[in-house]
Design a protein around this motif. Structure first.
Motif, PDB file in Angstrom:
ATOM      1  N   PRO A  56     -38.439 -67.490 -15.131  1.00 37.02           N
ATOM      2  CA  PRO A  56     -39.190 -68.706 -15.491  1.00 37.02           C
ATOM      3  C   PRO A  56     -38.627 -69.403 -16.717  1.00 37.02           C
ATOM      4  CG  PRO A  56     -40.430 -66.735 -16.075  1.00 37.02           C
ATOM      5  CD  PRO A  56     -39.257 -66.273 -15.278  1.00 37.02           C
ATOM      6  N   GLU A  57     -37.785 -68.715 -17.482  1.00 39.48           N
ATOM      7  CA  GLU A  57     -37.209 -69.355 -18.670  1.00 39.48           C
ATOM      8  C   GLU A  57     -36.253 -70.489 -18.301  1.00 39.48           C
ATOM      9  OE1 GLU A  57     -34.620 -65.796 -17.622  1.00 39.48           O
ATOM     10  OE2 GLU A  57     -36.765 -66.238 -17.761  1.00 39.48           O
ATOM     11  N   ASN A  58     -35.911 -70.605 -17.014  1.00 43.39           N
ATOM     12  CA  ASN A  58     -35.046 -71.718 -16.594  1.00 43.39           C
ATOM     13  C   ASN A  58     -35.692 -73.061 -16.908  1.00 43.39           C
ATOM     14  OD1 ASN A  58     -33.152 -69.919 -15.608  1.00 43.39           O
ATOM     15  ND2 ASN A  58     -33.897 -70.019 -13.500  1.00 43.39           N
ATOM     16  N   PHE A  59     -37.014 -73.109 -16.815  1.00 44.23           N
ATOM     17  CA  PHE A  59     -37.712 -74.369 -17.062  1.00 44.23           C
ATOM     18  C   PHE A  59     -37.710 -74.731 -18.543  1.00 44.23           C
ATOM     19  CE2 PHE A  59     -39.289 -73.008 -12.984  1.00 44.23           C
ATOM     20  CZ  PHE A  59     -39.432 -74.200 -12.278  1.00 44.23           C
ATOM     21  N   MET A 252     -39.342 -80.631 -11.948  1.00 44.31           N
ATOM     22  CA  MET A 252     -40.144 -81.289 -12.968  1.00 44.31           C
ATOM     23  C   MET A 252     -40.108 -82.805 -12.796  1.00 44.31           C
ATOM     24  SD  MET A 252     -39.356 -78.916 -16.293  1.00 44.31           S
ATOM     25  CE  MET A 252     -40.879 -79.395 -17.071  1.00 44.31           C
ATOM     26  N   ALA A 253     -38.990 -83.317 -12.297  1.00 48.53           N
ATOM     27  CA  ALA A 253     -38.897 -84.753 -12.047  1.00 48.53           C
ATOM     28  C   ALA A 253     -39.736 -85.175 -10.849  1.00 48.53           C
ATOM     29  CB  ALA A 253     -37.439 -85.154 -11.818  1.00 48.53           C
ATOM     30  N   MET A 254     -40.088 -84.219  -9.983  1.00 46.53           N
ATOM     31  CA  MET A 254     -40.944 -84.530  -8.835  1.00 46.53           C
ATOM     32  C   MET A 254     -42.401 -84.679  -9.226  1.00 46.53           C
ATOM     33  SD  MET A 254     -39.446 -82.003  -5.874  1.00 46.53           S
ATOM     34  CE  MET A 254     -40.941 -82.240  -4.905  1.00 46.53           C
ATOM     35  N   LEU A 255     -42.783 -84.124 -10.352  1.00 43.50           N
ATOM     36  CA  LEU A 255     -44.199 -84.104 -10.719  1.00 43.50           C
ATOM     37  C   LEU A 255     -44.807 -85.496 -10.915  1.00 43.50           C
ATOM     38  CD1 LEU A 255     -44.297 -81.049 -13.174  1.00 43.50           C
ATOM     39  CD2 LEU A 255     -44.915 -81.127 -10.747  1.00 43.50           C
ATOM     40  N   PRO A 256     -44.163 -86.431 -11.633  1.00 44.31           N
ATOM     41  CA  PRO A 256     -44.789 -87.748 -11.826  1.00 44.31           C
ATOM     42  C   PRO A 256     -45.086 -88.486 -10.522  1.00 44.31           C
ATOM     43  CG  PRO A 256     -43.068 -87.428 -13.446  1.00 44.31           C
ATOM     44  CD  PRO A 256     -42.962 -86.290 -12.490  1.00 44.31           C
ATOM     45  N   PRO A 257     -44.112 -88.632  -9.577  1.00 44.77           N
ATOM     46  CA  PRO A 257     -44.462 -89.336  -8.338  1.00 44.77           C
ATOM     47  C   PRO A 257     -45.505 -88.610  -7.497  1.00 44.77           C
ATOM     48  CG  PRO A 257     -42.246 -88.430  -8.205  1.00 44.77           C
ATOM     49  CD  PRO A 257     -42.679 -88.298  -9.622  1.00 44.77           C
TER      50      PRO A 257
END
Length: 279
Positions: A56-59, A252-257
């Motif tokens: 999970p540290e990848n994030f 993470m870039a998918m979260l806003p749309p």
């Protein structure tokens, strides 16, 4: 249709929907599990469909450089600014084409505006670069992409809003005129609320295009301004591609749309079906 045939059709339909769901969700699933893998596992010749060890540290690693988070901010500002401008201009133009078609230029002009959305973007890539390079703000700026994306988003917004305004009953506006309202008051208080679901649908389409655009962003910006789409390919270590970090950042870039769609899904469905049923 007999009961036997009905069951057969229903079974085939369920099988088709199941396969469609699997094919649609599998890339997202594989992206999600890749985001938790180690670099060695992601570059293995034999792909694994479940992480051997979770990372999970990848994030956290994707934001080791502050510019990566800033790229998400830049993308959000550019997409939001362009959407607001496209919706404002497209709404005014669409209303003019719907209510005053002859004065606005007629169907030929409306179709010409829509045709600008159809030509390949690469055809204007170099001319646009030199054009914006001659402006005071240059190419490497948010305002450049906000204005540039109007070339593709405003025609779509204009055409869709024209259709929505045509479906809105004109009689309500005429009744408002008889009550002494000005055209601007009737437009703001009666017509716009009627097409609000359509406006939200148009704004979502414009926002998603500007949020995901890569071609122009890759050429225009990259020093002072970066969008997330041009940051994703930079997650490398020497000649090795860090797929786990790329997938984590893209998730993470998918979260806003996704969040916007969840919040506005009720308006999206109403807007996309606006004018389908008349009676």
């Amino acid at each position: 249709m007999s009961e036997k045939n009905y069951r057969l059709v229903r079974t085939l339909l369920l099988i088709f929907l199941g396969l469609w769901t699997v094919l649609t969700l599998f890339p997202i699933y594989f992206k999600a599990i890749t985001a938790f893998k180690s670099p060695a596992e992601t570059n293995s010749t034999i792909p694994s469909f479940w992480p051997k060890e979770w990372h999970p540290e990848n994030f956290v690693s994707v934001f080791a450089e502050s510019s990566n988070f800033q790229s998400l901010v830049d993308s959000f500002v550019i997409a939001s600014g362009n959407t607001l401008l496209s919706l404002f201009l497209g709404t005014l133009a669409g209303y003019a084409f719907a209510r005053f078609p002859k004065q606005a230029g007629g169907e030929n002009l409306a179709f010409w505006i829509l045709s600008n959305r159809m030509f390949p973007p690469v055809a204007v890539l170099i001319p646009m670069f030199f054009l914006f390079d001659a402006t005071p703000w240059g190419t490497d700026s948010r305002i450049s992409l906000i204005i540039l994306y109007l070339v593709f988003n405003m025609p779509l917004a204009t055409w869709l809003m024209m259709v929505f305004f045509r479906d809105a009953p004109r009689e309500l506006e005429e009744a408002a005129y008889l009550d002494g309202w000005t055209p601007l008051q009737a437009f703001m208080r009666i017509t716009l609320p009627l097409v609000l679901p359509g406006m939200i649908s148009v704004s979502m389409l414009c926002w998603i295009f500007a949020w995901n655009e890569y071609l122009f962003a890759n050429l225009f910006v990259g020093t002072d301004v970066k969008t997330y789409t041009i940051v994703i390919p930079t997650f490398t270590h020497g000649s090795q591609t860090l797929w786990n970090l790329q997938m984590a950042f893209s998730l993470m870039a998918m979260l806003p749309p996704v969040a916007l769609f969840i919040l506005l899904r009720r308006y999206m469905v109403r807007g996309l079906s606006l004018g389908v049923v008349k009676g």
